[in-house]
Design an enzyme around this catalytic site. Structure first.
Site, PDB file in Angstrom:
ATOM      1  N   ARG A  56      34.004 -43.529  31.072  1.00  8.30           N
ATOM      2  CA  ARG A  56      34.619 -42.254  31.505  1.00  8.30           C
ATOM      3  C   ARG A  56      33.593 -41.375  32.229  1.00  8.30           C
ATOM      4  O   ARG A  56      33.622 -41.244  33.445  1.00  8.30           O
ATOM      5  CB  ARG A  56      35.217 -41.526  30.287  1.00  8.30           C
ATOM      6  CG  ARG A  56      36.134 -40.363  30.643  1.00  8.30           C
ATOM      7  CD  ARG A  56      35.430 -39.074  30.990  1.00  8.30           C
ATOM      8  NE  ARG A  56      34.574 -38.567  29.911  1.00  8.30           N
ATOM      9  CZ  ARG A  56      33.747 -37.540  30.055  1.00  8.30           C
ATOM     10  NH1 ARG A  56      33.638 -36.916  31.212  1.00  8.30           N
ATOM     11  NH2 ARG A  56      32.973 -37.160  29.059  1.00  8.30           N
ATOM     12  N   ASP A  57      32.656 -40.800  31.497  1.00  6.70           N
ATOM     13  CA  ASP A  57      31.701 -39.875  32.120  1.00  6.70           C
ATOM     14  C   ASP A  57      30.878 -40.608  33.175  1.00  6.70           C
ATOM     15  O   ASP A  57      30.542 -40.058  34.227  1.00  6.70           O
ATOM     16  CB  ASP A  57      30.792 -39.283  31.027  1.00  6.70           C
ATOM     17  CG  ASP A  57      30.141 -37.970  31.431  1.00  6.70           C
ATOM     18  OD1 ASP A  57      29.955 -37.747  32.629  1.00  6.70           O
ATOM     19  OD2 ASP A  57      29.790 -37.175  30.540  1.00  6.70           O
ATOM     20  N   ASN A 116      24.306 -39.421  32.200  1.00  7.15           N
ATOM     21  CA  ASN A 116      24.112 -39.222  30.756  1.00  7.15           C
ATOM     22  C   ASN A 116      22.838 -39.938  30.323  1.00  7.15           C
ATOM     23  O   ASN A 116      22.384 -40.897  30.960  1.00  7.15           O
ATOM     24  CB  ASN A 116      25.271 -39.866  29.992  1.00  7.15           C
ATOM     25  CG  ASN A 116      26.583 -39.144  30.187  1.00  7.15           C
ATOM     26  OD1 ASN A 116      26.904 -38.237  29.450  1.00  7.15           O
ATOM     27  ND2 ASN A 116      27.327 -39.537  31.215  1.00  7.15           N
ATOM     28  N   HIS A 157      25.659 -34.199  23.507  1.00 11.80           N
ATOM     29  CA  HIS A 157      26.060 -34.896  24.736  1.00 11.80           C
ATOM     30  C   HIS A 157      25.082 -34.485  25.841  1.00 11.80           C
ATOM     31  O   HIS A 157      25.225 -33.420  26.447  1.00 11.80           O
ATOM     32  CB  HIS A 157      27.499 -34.485  25.074  1.00 11.80           C
ATOM     33  CG  HIS A 157      28.055 -35.068  26.322  1.00 11.80           C
ATOM     34  ND1 HIS A 157      28.910 -36.159  26.324  1.00 11.80           N
ATOM     35  CD2 HIS A 157      27.914 -34.713  27.628  1.00 11.80           C
ATOM     36  CE1 HIS A 157      29.273 -36.433  27.565  1.00 11.80           C
ATOM     37  NE2 HIS A 157      28.671 -35.572  28.385  1.00 11.80           N
ATOM     38  N   CYS A 161      29.200 -34.679  35.808  1.00  5.68           N
ATOM     39  CA  CYS A 161      30.472 -33.984  36.020  1.00  5.68           C
ATOM     40  C   CYS A 161      30.618 -33.696  37.512  1.00  5.68           C
ATOM     41  O   CYS A 161      29.768 -33.023  38.091  1.00  5.68           O
ATOM     42  CB  CYS A 161      30.480 -32.682  35.220  1.00  5.68           C
ATOM     43  SG  CYS A 161      31.956 -31.703  35.527  1.00  5.68           S
ATOM     44  N   HIS A 206      22.909 -34.898  29.365  1.00  4.99           N
ATOM     45  CA  HIS A 206      22.702 -35.502  30.692  1.00  4.99           C
ATOM     46  C   HIS A 206      21.204 -35.409  30.982  1.00  4.99           C
ATOM     47  O   HIS A 206      20.553 -34.420  30.637  1.00  4.99           O
ATOM     48  CB  HIS A 206      23.543 -34.767  31.735  1.00  4.99           C
ATOM     49  CG  HIS A 206      24.999 -35.106  31.635  1.00  4.99           C
ATOM     50  ND1 HIS A 206      25.604 -36.054  32.428  1.00  4.99           N
ATOM     51  CD2 HIS A 206      25.961 -34.655  30.797  1.00  4.99           C
ATOM     52  CE1 HIS A 206      26.882 -36.156  32.102  1.00  4.99           C
ATOM     53  NE2 HIS A 206      27.126 -35.317  31.104  1.00  4.99           N
TER      54      HIS A 206
HETATM   55  P1  HMG Z   1      45.630 -27.561  38.422  1.00  2.29           P
HETATM   56  O1  HMG Z   1      45.673 -27.879  39.884  1.00  2.29           O
HETATM   57  O2  HMG Z   1      45.337 -26.149  38.012  1.00  2.29           O
HETATM   58  O3  HMG Z   1      46.963 -28.063  37.706  1.00  2.29           O
HETATM   59  O4  HMG Z   1      44.552 -28.537  37.774  1.00  2.29           O
HETATM   60  P2  HMG Z   1      48.295 -27.282  37.411  1.00  2.29           P
HETATM   61  O5  HMG Z   1      48.416 -27.126  35.956  1.00  2.29           O
HETATM   62  O6  HMG Z   1      48.392 -26.062  38.293  1.00  2.29           O
HETATM   63  O7  HMG Z   1      49.387 -28.338  37.912  1.00  2.29           O
HETATM   64  C1  HMG Z   1      49.384 -28.772  39.286  1.00  2.29           C
HETATM   65  C2  HMG Z   1      49.917 -30.172  39.346  1.00  2.29           C
HETATM   66  O8  HMG Z   1      49.019 -31.021  38.615  1.00  2.29           O
HETATM   67  C3  HMG Z   1      51.290 -30.328  38.696  1.00  2.29           C
HETATM   68  O9  HMG Z   1      51.948 -31.343  39.428  1.00  2.29           O
HETATM   69  C4  HMG Z   1      50.979 -30.865  37.342  1.00  2.29           C
HETATM   70  O10 HMG Z   1      52.016 -31.655  36.813  1.00  2.29           O
HETATM   71  C5  HMG Z   1      49.773 -31.740  37.633  1.00  2.29           C
HETATM   72  P3  HMG Z   1      53.031 -30.968  40.562  1.00  2.29           P
HETATM   73  O11 HMG Z   1      54.060 -30.143  39.845  1.00  2.29           O
HETATM   74  O12 HMG Z   1      52.274 -30.184  41.602  1.00  2.29           O
HETATM   75  O13 HMG Z   1      53.472 -32.310  41.030  1.00  2.29           O
HETATM   76  N1  HMG Z   1      48.906 -31.949  36.461  1.00  2.29           N
HETATM   77  C6  HMG Z   1      48.457 -33.139  36.056  1.00  2.29           C
HETATM   78  N2  HMG Z   1      48.609 -34.389  36.561  1.00  2.29           N
HETATM   79  C7  HMG Z   1      48.012 -35.391  35.898  1.00  2.29           C
HETATM   80  N3  HMG Z   1      47.270 -35.226  34.784  1.00  2.29           N
HETATM   81  C8  HMG Z   1      47.091 -33.999  34.267  1.00  2.29           C
HETATM   82  C9  HMG Z   1      47.688 -32.895  34.918  1.00  2.29           C
HETATM   83  N4  HMG Z   1      47.703 -31.574  34.668  1.00  2.29           N
HETATM   84  C10 HMG Z   1      48.431 -31.000  35.615  1.00  2.29           C
HETATM   85  N5  HMG Z   1      46.349 -33.865  33.154  1.00  2.29           N
HETATM   86  C11 HMG Z   1      43.677 -29.789  35.946  1.00  2.29           C
HETATM   87  C12 HMG Z   1      44.275 -28.471  36.389  1.00  2.29           C
HETATM   88  C13 HMG Z   1      43.174 -29.605  34.527  1.00  2.29           C
HETATM   89  C14 HMG Z   1      44.741 -30.856  36.002  1.00  2.29           C
HETATM   90  C15 HMG Z   1      42.526 -30.155  36.912  1.00  2.29           C
HETATM   91  O14 HMG Z   1      41.647 -29.081  36.979  1.00  2.29           O
HETATM   92  C16 HMG Z   1      41.747 -31.368  36.436  1.00  2.29           C
HETATM   93  O15 HMG Z   1      42.249 -32.491  36.439  1.00  2.29           O
HETATM   94  N6  HMG Z   1      40.438 -31.171  36.071  1.00  2.29           N
HETATM   95  C17 HMG Z   1      39.630 -32.209  35.485  1.00  2.29           C
HETATM   96  C18 HMG Z   1      38.270 -32.237  36.100  1.00  2.29           C
HETATM   97  C19 HMG Z   1      37.437 -33.333  35.436  1.00  2.29           C
HETATM   98  O16 HMG Z   1      37.944 -34.384  35.091  1.00  2.29           O
HETATM   99  N7  HMG Z   1      36.130 -33.088  35.274  1.00  2.29           N
HETATM  100  C20 HMG Z   1      35.236 -34.052  34.664  1.00  2.29           C
HETATM  101  C21 HMG Z   1      35.436 -34.220  33.202  1.00  2.29           C
HETATM  102  S1  HMG Z   1      34.654 -32.948  32.222  1.00  2.29           S
HETATM  103  C22 HMG Z   1      33.025 -33.478  32.051  1.00  2.29           C
HETATM  104  O17 HMG Z   1      32.618 -34.421  32.658  1.00  2.29           O
HETATM  105  C23 HMG Z   1      32.144 -32.766  31.054  1.00  2.29           C
HETATM  106  C24 HMG Z   1      31.925 -33.572  29.762  1.00  2.29           C
HETATM  107  O18 HMG Z   1      31.371 -34.845  30.040  1.00  2.29           O
HETATM  108  C25 HMG Z   1      30.989 -32.811  28.819  1.00  2.29           C
HETATM  109  C26 HMG Z   1      29.688 -32.333  29.492  1.00  2.29           C
HETATM  110  O19 HMG Z   1      28.997 -33.148  30.135  1.00  2.29           O
HETATM  111  O20 HMG Z   1      29.390 -31.148  29.345  1.00  2.29           O
HETATM  112  C27 HMG Z   1      33.251 -33.793  29.013  1.00  2.29           C
HETATM  113 MG    MG Z   2      29.294 -35.231  30.439  1.00  2.72          MG
END
Ligand code: HMG
Ligand code: MG
Length: 313
Positions: A23-24, A257, A215, A248, A217
Site C-alpha cells: 500500500r504505502d 518507509n 510509522h 505519501c 519514513h
Molecule cells: P473528494 O474529491 O473530496 O471526494 O476526495 P468527495 O467526497 O467530494 O466525492 C467526490 C467523488 O469521489 C464522488 O463521486 C464520491 O463518490 C467519490 P462522484 O459522485 O463524483 O461520482 N469518492 C470515492 N470514490 C472511491 N473511493 C472513495 C471515495 N470517496 C469519495 N473512498 C477523498 C476525498 C478522500 C476520496 C480523496 O481525497 C482521496 O482519495 N484521498 C486519498 C489520498 C491518499 O490516498 N493519500 C495517501 C494515503 S495516506 C498516507 O500515505 C499516510 C500514511 O501512510 C501515514 C503516514 O505516512 O503518515 C497512512
Molecule cells: Mg506512510
C-alpha cells in the site's frame, strides 16, 4: 477475500512489524503493478513471515491510480489463520468498498496538521474526524478490526512544527471510535531522535503498548535510530515496507518507509524475534526489483546482495 481471513490467532514475537509495502510502498511508485504482480508480492511477504500486511487502499482512483485495483487484489488472496490482510480507507465510501471486497481489517487515516489533511483528504481535520467516526461505526457493525494512522505527528511539510498535545487528542478520538491501535506517522521523515522518543513515551503513557505503533519514513536516514529509541521506551509495533518503498503522494518530500529488511536486521541484531525470515524478505525485495524494476533502497539489502550473488542463467 474469505471471511476466514479474520483471526486473533497471530503468533507472538518480541517486536511486531506491520508490512505496508503493497500500500504505502506502491502508492508512491510510478511503476504500476498488475493485480498478478501485487498478489505475488503479498504471497511472498506472507512466506517471509509477514503477519499483518496492508494490501492496498480504497481511496479515490483519480487521486491514487496505483491503488485502483485493491478490490481485485483482495478477492485473490486467501490467508491462513495467522495472517491479517488490511486495507486503508479514507471515509465511509472507502469502507463500503472494503466491505464489498470482503476485507475484514481496515486502517483509517487523517493528519494532525490542517494543511496536510486538506491536501491529502480534501477536508478539515474536524470533517475527517466526523467521516472516520462514521466509517468506524460501519466497521464495528460488520465486526471488522480497525487500525488508525495519524500523519505528520513530528512535523508537517506545509506548517512545520506540530503540537504533540493535539496529536494525542486526535489519537484518543480514534481509539474512542473503536480503533484498536494508532500508528504515529512521520510522513515526511522529519522526526529527530529525542523528539520521537518523547512523543512515543507520551503516547505509550496515554494509551499503552498495544495501542501504539510507529510509522517512520526514512527521508534523512534517521529511521533506524528513531526505531531503536522508540523500542527503548516501550514501542513494540512498527510499520515498514519491503525494499524501503513508499511515501505519501500528497506530502512533498516524503521518502520511502523504513525498510522491512533494515528493521528486521536491527531487531535481530539486538537478539529480538520479529517472526520474519530476513533472507526471505531480501529475496522478496530482489524479486520485486527483477519483476518491476523497483530498486531496493535499504542498507541491509545492499549488504545481503553482496553475499547472495544473483544466479546467472
Ligand atoms: P473528494 O474529491 O473530496 O471526494 O476526495 P468527495 O467526497 O467530494 O466525492 C467526490 C467523488 O469521489 C464522488 O463521486 C464520491 O463518490 C467519490 P462522484 O459522485 O463524483 O461520482 N469518492 C470515492 N470514490 C472511491 N473511493 C472513495 C471515495 N470517496 C469519495 N473512498 C477523498 C476525498 C478522500 C476520496 C480523496 O481525497 C482521496 O482519495 N484521498 C486519498 C489520498 C491518499 O490516498 N493519500 C495517501 C494515503 S495516506 C498516507 O500515505 C499516510 C500514511 O501512510 C501515514 C503516514 O505516512 O503518515 C497512512
Ligand atoms: Mg506512510
Amino acid at each position: 477475500m474469505s471471511a476466514h481471513a479474520v483471526s486473533a490467532n497471530v503468533p507472538s514475537a518480541d517486536v511486531r512489524l506491520f508490512e505496508v509495502g503493497p500500500r504505502d510502498g506502491l502508492q508512491n511508485e510510478t511503476t504500476l503493478l498488475s493485480v498478478d504482480q501485487k498478489v505475488a508480492l503479498i504471497e511472498r511477504l506472507v512466506l517471509a513471515g509477514a503477519r499483518d500486511i496492508e494490501i492496498g487502499s480504497f481511496v479515490h482512483p483519480r487521486w491514487v491510480p496505483q491503488m485502483a485495483e485493491t478490490g481485485e487484489v483482495a478477492a485473490r488472496l486467501t490467508s491462513d489463520p495467522g495472517t491479517r490482510f488490511w486495507a486503508l480507507v479514507p471515509n465511509p465510501i472507502g469502507l463500503e468498498r472494503a466491505i464489498d471486497a470482503g476485507v475484514k481489517h481496515v486502517a483509517v487515516f487523517l493528519s494532525s496538521s490542517e494543511t496536510h489533511n486538506q491536501n491529502n483528504l480534501n477536508r478539515t481535520i474536524a470533517e475527517s474526524l466526523a467521516n472516520l467516526e462514521d466509517a468506524c461505526r460501519l466497521a464495528r457493525a460488520e465486526h471488522m478490526m480497525v487500525r488508525a494512522y495519524v500523519s505528520t505527528v513530528f512535523g508537517c511539510p506545509f506548517e512545520g512544527q506540530v503540537d504533540f498535545a493535539r496529536v494525542l487528542e486526535i489519537c484518543a478520538r480514534l481509539l474512542d471510535f473503536g480503533a484498536f491501535q494508532v500508528s504515529l506517522g512521520d510522513t515526511t521523515g522529519v522526526g529527530k531522535p529525542y523528539q520521537v522518543r518523547e512523543g512515543c513515551r507520551l503516547a505509550l503513557e496515554a494509551f499503552g503498548p498495544e495501542a501504539v505503533a510507529l510509522h517512520l519514513h526514512d527521508t534523512q536516514g534517521l529511521a533506524l535510530a528513531n526505531s531503536l529509541l522508540a523500542y527503548e521506551v516501550g514501542v513494540r509495533h512498527f510499520d515498514s515496507a519491503v525494499a524501503g518503498m513508499g511515501g505519501c503522494p500528497y506530502a512533498p518530500g516524503a521518502a520511502g518507509n523504513v525498510s522491512t529488511e533494515d528493521l528486521v536486521n536491527l531487531f535481530e541484531a539486538m537478539g529480538l524475534d520479529t517472526a520474519y525470515d530476513l533472507d526471505a524478505v531480501c529475496a522478496t525485495a530482489r524479486w520485486l526489483n527483477e519483476e518491476t524494476g523497483i530498486a531496493p533502497r535499504s542498507r541491509y539489502f545492499a549488504y545481503w546482495g553482496a553475499h547472495h550473488p544473483q544466479q546467472v542463467p
